[in-house]
Design a protein around this motif. Sequence first.
Motif, short mmCIF file in Angstrom:
data_model
loop_
_atom_site.label_atom_id
_atom_site.label_comp_id
_atom_site.label_asym_id
_atom_site.label_seq_id
_atom_site.Cartn_x
_atom_site.Cartn_y
_atom_site.Cartn_z
N SER A 10 31.43 15.75 63.52
CA SER A 10 32.74 16.42 63.45
C SER A 10 33.34 16.26 62.06
O SER A 10 32.98 15.35 61.32
CB SER A 10 33.69 15.84 64.50
OG SER A 10 34.02 14.51 64.16
N GLY A 11 34.26 17.16 61.73
CA GLY A 11 35.01 17.05 60.48
C GLY A 11 34.29 17.59 59.27
O GLY A 11 33.33 18.36 59.38
N ASN A 12 34.78 17.16 58.11
CA ASN A 12 34.29 17.69 56.83
C ASN A 12 33.93 16.55 55.89
O ASN A 12 34.59 15.52 55.86
CB ASN A 12 35.36 18.58 56.20
CG ASN A 12 35.64 19.80 57.07
OD1 ASN A 12 34.86 20.72 57.14
ND2 ASN A 12 36.76 19.76 57.80
N VAL A 13 32.87 16.79 55.11
CA VAL A 13 32.27 15.75 54.27
C VAL A 13 31.88 16.35 52.92
O VAL A 13 31.48 17.52 52.86
CB VAL A 13 30.94 15.24 54.91
CG1 VAL A 13 30.46 13.98 54.24
CG2 VAL A 13 31.05 15.05 56.40
N ARG A 14 31.92 15.52 51.88
CA ARG A 14 31.36 15.93 50.59
C ARG A 14 30.41 14.83 50.13
O ARG A 14 30.71 13.65 50.26
CB ARG A 14 32.47 16.14 49.56
CG ARG A 14 31.93 16.54 48.19
CD ARG A 14 33.00 17.20 47.31
NE ARG A 14 34.21 16.41 47.29
CZ ARG A 14 35.44 16.93 47.29
NH1 ARG A 14 35.62 18.23 47.32
NH2 ARG A 14 36.49 16.15 47.26
N ILE B 168 29.19 9.52 49.88
CA ILE B 168 29.63 10.37 51.00
C ILE B 168 31.15 10.21 51.15
O ILE B 168 31.63 9.08 51.26
CB ILE B 168 28.95 9.95 52.33
CG1 ILE B 168 27.43 9.83 52.15
CG2 ILE B 168 29.30 10.91 53.45
CD1 ILE B 168 26.73 9.20 53.36
N GLU B 169 31.85 11.34 51.15
CA GLU B 169 33.32 11.27 51.17
C GLU B 169 33.87 12.03 52.38
O GLU B 169 33.50 13.18 52.62
CB GLU B 169 33.83 11.92 49.87
CG GLU B 169 35.32 11.95 49.72
CD GLU B 169 35.76 12.91 48.61
OE1 GLU B 169 34.90 13.40 47.85
OE2 GLU B 169 36.97 13.18 48.54
N GLY B 170 34.77 11.41 53.12
CA GLY B 170 35.46 12.08 54.22
C GLY B 170 36.52 13.01 53.64
O GLY B 170 37.24 12.64 52.72
N LEU B 171 36.60 14.24 54.16
CA LEU B 171 37.58 15.21 53.66
C LEU B 171 38.63 15.49 54.74
O LEU B 171 38.43 15.20 55.92
CB LEU B 171 36.88 16.52 53.28
CG LEU B 171 35.80 16.43 52.19
CD1 LEU B 171 35.16 17.79 51.97
CD2 LEU B 171 36.38 15.88 50.89
N HIS C 184 19.99 19.80 49.05
CA HIS C 184 20.00 18.70 50.02
C HIS C 184 20.74 19.06 51.29
O HIS C 184 20.91 18.22 52.16
CB HIS C 184 20.65 17.46 49.38
CG HIS C 184 19.93 16.96 48.16
ND1 HIS C 184 20.06 17.57 46.93
CD2 HIS C 184 19.05 15.95 48.01
CE1 HIS C 184 19.30 16.93 46.05
NE2 HIS C 184 18.68 15.94 46.67
N LYS C 185 21.25 20.31 51.35
CA LYS C 185 22.08 20.71 52.49
C LYS C 185 21.41 21.82 53.30
O LYS C 185 20.80 22.73 52.73
CB LYS C 185 23.43 21.23 51.97
CG LYS C 185 24.31 21.83 53.04
CD LYS C 185 25.61 22.37 52.46
CE LYS C 185 26.37 23.15 53.54
NZ LYS C 185 27.66 23.66 53.03
N THR D 222 26.31 18.42 44.30
CA THR D 222 27.50 18.10 45.12
C THR D 222 27.57 19.15 46.21
O THR D 222 27.42 20.33 45.93
CB THR D 222 28.78 18.18 44.26
OG1 THR D 222 28.67 17.25 43.21
CG2 THR D 222 30.01 17.86 45.09
N ASN D 223 27.78 18.71 47.44
CA ASN D 223 27.83 19.66 48.55
C ASN D 223 28.96 19.33 49.50
O ASN D 223 29.32 18.17 49.66
CB ASN D 223 26.52 19.60 49.36
CG ASN D 223 25.42 20.42 48.74
OD1 ASN D 223 25.62 21.58 48.42
ND2 ASN D 223 24.27 19.81 48.55
N GLU D 224 29.46 20.36 50.17
CA GLU D 224 30.42 20.13 51.25
C GLU D 224 29.79 20.56 52.56
O GLU D 224 29.06 21.55 52.63
CB GLU D 224 31.72 20.89 50.97
CG GLU D 224 32.43 20.28 49.78
CD GLU D 224 33.83 20.81 49.54
OE1 GLU D 224 34.34 21.59 50.37
OE2 GLU D 224 34.40 20.42 48.51
#
Length: 345
Positions: free
Chosen positions: A72-76, A107-110, A186-187, A88-90
Amino acid sequence: MSSENSDKLPEFKFSLSGQQARELPMGWAKQATVTDFPVSKNIAGVLMELKPNGLRELHWHANAAEWGFVISGNVRTTIIDPQGRYETNEFKEGDIWYFPRGHGHSIEGLGPDGTTFMLVFDNGAFSEFATFSITDWLSQTPVEIVSKNLQTDAVDLNNLPDKEVYIAEIKEKIESKKLDSTPLTHKYSLLSQIPLRDCDGGKLWIASSEEFPISTTMTGGILVLNPGALRELHWHPNADEWLYVISGKIRLTVFASSGLSSVVELSENEIGYTPMGYGHSIENTGDSDCRLLIVFNSGTYEEISLSSWLSSNPDELVSANLNLPRDIVKKFPKKEAFILSGNKK
Ligand code: MN
Ligand code: MN
């Protein structure tokens, strides 16, 4: 099943609910490695949650590649490879990533809600809590070296953390521009694709190295089964299977040869494991659809199903082998069933 029988086999089930989380202000992680789940020699899993602006810091893994699925949610993410190429990917729900072993990443939570994702590693001895984190590294290195390396006076480095941060907080907005110099991405947007199998009783989405070329050591996907549906008896000649129940209730049967087998009931937040070559089936035993994350430690997806195997042999052979009349054998599926619907014919 006799208890004598199951005593000879390991547990094929593990619950993440009972696991202690590594908890920090901006997120937490729970893991299932071979230490706690002995059968899982070749695959480990980590469930992680990051708040918006929570950063799983820059790090690499010495002994495993990382396969991630966004629940769930969004990541970068950011990643660099040994040729100095970066990406860099979202990501959104249903997307996956693959980071080759040893490549540095973050890995970053958005916003708005942060993210929950499952990481799967192609080595059961992997530990998320023994990764090579940048703050751990720099705090373990003499300050003169760090100072020389970063071309910065030591006094200006006083605020460098003195131990591993693990999950940091990003305080300034990051320009969300896409940086990319890698030849392979990578995505992969798994759930935006057409399922590999679309049956009356359910669906399977899969990303092997065929669909997702960078993913050379792992294949993963989502299996959805309707109530009562059966992912038929089958085996994988080339890989172990690691399974996580995102939602629903299932029964996993595992056949280990030599008169040994196990029937395992799994529900949400539980992991099942089937070693390479072991026969198995998955049935939805709940009253709603189940959603399973399924990951293999090979970049090639291979399976052989009971129905395709039997239907590829002469009826007379099957009839003799199973000690059943030929008119019964003739009723068996004539090609691979893959998923059998729970509705009676
Ligand atoms: Mn990682
Ligand atoms: Mn399987």
